[in-house]
Enzyme design. Sequence first.
Site, PDB file in Angstrom:
ATOM      1  N   ILE A  83      20.987 -60.707 101.112  1.00 44.07           N
ATOM      2  CA  ILE A  83      22.445 -60.834 101.117  1.00 44.07           C
ATOM      3  C   ILE A  83      22.905 -61.849 100.071  1.00 44.07           C
ATOM      4  O   ILE A  83      24.010 -62.374 100.151  1.00 44.07           O
ATOM      5  CB  ILE A  83      22.959 -61.200 102.527  1.00 44.07           C
ATOM      6  N   GLY A  84      22.024 -62.105  99.118  1.00 40.56           N
ATOM      7  CA  GLY A  84      22.333 -63.103  98.103  1.00 40.56           C
ATOM      8  C   GLY A  84      21.479 -64.336  98.295  1.00 40.56           C
ATOM      9  O   GLY A  84      21.558 -65.305  97.543  1.00 40.56           O
ATOM     10  N   THR A  85      20.639 -64.276  99.305  1.00 46.46           N
ATOM     11  CA  THR A  85      19.827 -65.417  99.706  1.00 46.46           C
ATOM     12  C   THR A  85      18.608 -65.629  98.805  1.00 46.46           C
ATOM     13  O   THR A  85      18.012 -66.694  98.824  1.00 46.46           O
ATOM     14  CB  THR A  85      19.335 -65.189 101.143  1.00 46.46           C
ATOM     15  N   ILE A  99       8.911 -75.495 100.636  1.00 50.57           N
ATOM     16  CA  ILE A  99       9.880 -74.749  99.845  1.00 50.57           C
ATOM     17  C   ILE A  99       9.132 -73.650  99.085  1.00 50.57           C
ATOM     18  O   ILE A  99       8.197 -73.922  98.332  1.00 50.57           O
ATOM     19  CB  ILE A  99      10.621 -75.684  98.868  1.00 50.57           C
ATOM     20  N   LYS A 129      14.212 -72.738  93.090  1.00 51.57           N
ATOM     21  CA  LYS A 129      15.544 -72.546  92.507  1.00 51.57           C
ATOM     22  C   LYS A 129      16.487 -71.818  93.473  1.00 51.57           C
ATOM     23  O   LYS A 129      17.640 -72.213  93.636  1.00 51.57           O
ATOM     24  CB  LYS A 129      15.412 -71.775  91.196  1.00 51.57           C
ATOM     25  N   GLU A 171      20.881 -71.534 106.444  1.00 54.65           N
ATOM     26  CA  GLU A 171      22.012 -72.054 107.197  1.00 54.65           C
ATOM     27  C   GLU A 171      22.116 -73.573 107.253  1.00 54.65           C
ATOM     28  O   GLU A 171      23.217 -74.117 107.335  1.00 54.65           O
ATOM     29  CB  GLU A 171      21.962 -71.447 108.614  1.00 54.65           C
TER      30      GLU A 171
HETATM   31 MO1  MOS Z   1      23.418 -65.384 109.783  1.00 59.74          MO
HETATM   32  S1  MOS Z   1      25.191 -66.038 110.540  1.00 59.74           S
HETATM   33  O1  MOS Z   1      22.350 -65.323 111.085  1.00 59.74           O
HETATM   34  O2  MOS Z   1      23.742 -64.063 108.852  1.00 59.74           O
END
Ligand code: MOS
Length: 744
Positions: A471-473, A635, A639, A711
Amino acid sequence: MRGEATRIGDGINRVDGRAKVTGQAKYAAEFEAEGLLHGWVVSSGVAKGKIATLDTSAALAVEGVVHVLTHENRPRLAWFDKSYRDEDAPAGSPFRPLYDDAIVYSGQPVALVVATTLEIARHAASLVRVTYKTEEHETDLAARREKARKARPGKGGYEPPPKPRGNADEALAKAAVKVDAAYESPAEHHNPMEMHATTVVHEPDGALTIYDKTQGVTNTQTYVSNVFGLKPDQVRVISPFVGGAFGSGLRPQYQVFLAVMAAQVLKRSVRVTLTRQQMFTFGYRPATWQRVALGATAEGKLEAVVHEAIGETSRFEDYVEVVVNWSGLLYQCDNARYDYKVAELDVYTPLDMRAPGAVLGLYALESAMDELSYALHMDPLALRLANYTERDQNTDKPFSSKELRACYAQGAARFGWEKRLPTPRAMREGNKLVGWGMATGIWEAMQQKAAARAVLSIDGKLVVGSGTSDIGTGTYTAMTQIAASILGLPIADVTFKLGDTTLPPAPLQGGSWTVASVGTAVKAVCEAVREQVFKLAKKMKGSPLAQASLDEVIFAGGEVRLARDPAQAVSIAAAMRAGEAFTLEEETSTLPQLQEQAKYTRATHSAVFVEVKVDEDLGKVEVTRVVSAIAGGRIVSAKTARSQILGAVVWGIGMALEEETLMDHDLGRFMNHNLAEYHVPVNADVRDIEVIFVPEEDEVVNPLGAKGLGEIGIVGVAAAIANAVFHATGKRVRDLPITLDKLL
Ligand code: MOS
């Protein structure tokens, strides 16, 4: 760098970056199909009642209009609530679009106009006439707080508040120093760049190929097959790119249902795209009221923590999130009491939004801790350190790892916290008041079951796939990096595939668990391939590795090398040729080590330091400096990891200062449903943001030791900003966002 092996932890460019910035990445609404029809949603203009009349004749008379779907003419389906329950559904009865004439919230879809072009559909939709028999509605959380009730837990992962420990109310009453305050936060809507969209391709044999904006293709597949009575293998869901979601794409939204229904009725391919306005007609971060009361000794030791919260929910589902539990987890305190309730309103069910629950709970808790620090005449950071806990008192378990102390130390050092003057309004630059504030953040480190497949070809190219999402992550990049590092291949020789139900299944992309879950599967499947390669390399005639074991070799540069003498090597291609293996294929599913993990509390932590400058005459707040120090385990991709935190801090600035969906309670309708009036941070709102990842080793969370970073970066930001605003101005704003009118 071609030829160079990539290691886990390196900071590499996004492997999908070029496709995204050159427009080659295709999103759900960009897939074409022969004879594709376009749907336009007609939304309810009232919040509650019944549809009295629904006249579609004028719309149907428009040339190019093929059909108008309504509750009156929709096909019969299995309308049982259970069919509509997706992987992320809370307890209750999910919303069923076009089910009957009942209106349960303003903006509810009441018709879908289907036409040969988008423009015709849009025009015809404006001709649909709906009249309503309205009923009285209630959309104001403040008016329903008294009627709030215990939530029915339903969603996986939701932890009801822990049992109280000690006697918090008594301890509070006796405490030498106390603060007791209410904090409010408004509804916030998701505003990803990409609007929710679904393109349903109706295949000649009746099967469906669905391009959907989703955080989980399997979830959409299950939902569609349950609702429409199809076999899962008749429903293929594809979602290679998602233009932002962070919770809004966890549950299938109503455009999926409408597009599929239209395709089924018409036996044609159909696309439904929501408008920006319609993005405000499904889930959102719920308006929440909280009370935090803290009691402490004169020396600043916490004696009592009381945290109560009431969040809004719909009449049909209990949306629940973990708001209060963090309070007794973060600090050492023997008397703690929590309460969490929901209040039913005539609204759509709220939805997860980045770090759901935690951002709200920590906003209140960390604001209260700041208030306590002033009451104690104690430095806010010193207060946190004085109450540092090495153990989770909620569950009486140790942490699997917790380098929060290092976050405090490194963050404070980088920020220059020791130069802070303690008194509010003591620091200024011309007509600008300068304020420094800080807060702590916490989020769970979770792992889920996930599967992956890997195919290594004789030309040295590796293709790995898992039905996860990006999702862009940075999923594409992180997974490519894990795979490349295990087989010692250059990044350019590794392709990672995701977002397709024909790939091995993965969980929803949410909860910050993708690297921990899918990364573990990718690691395992690539290790299985590596083992196969190694066996072939050993078996080769005259192999220099004949006597070696797997732990004595390294995979690098497309070769298997003896670690102690790298010149002794076999190329992967030669080994495969000798073994007559043109491809090596493996598929693996990995599970969390639940028994071992259950012995510990597993969490990411952060310390956020913020500088604001507040215009004394205008009340305008600028966030001029942020240092975010994160303890997130190992990590994987430096980046993209940093980018995650940067983006989260920006969202935190939005939460603190700008974001708020305003309901006109007379109409029961969100009014600022566009980006002109729903404010989000723009470039000019974002200044210096520094990200620190403190070293943290953890062998419990998963084999990668990575805790997930999606998050944690937003948690604590709003509180740190609110605390900085207080330090600058002496004004404590307890209702978000902190708009300038509240400072004048
Ligand atoms: Mo997240 S709010 O678990 O996409």
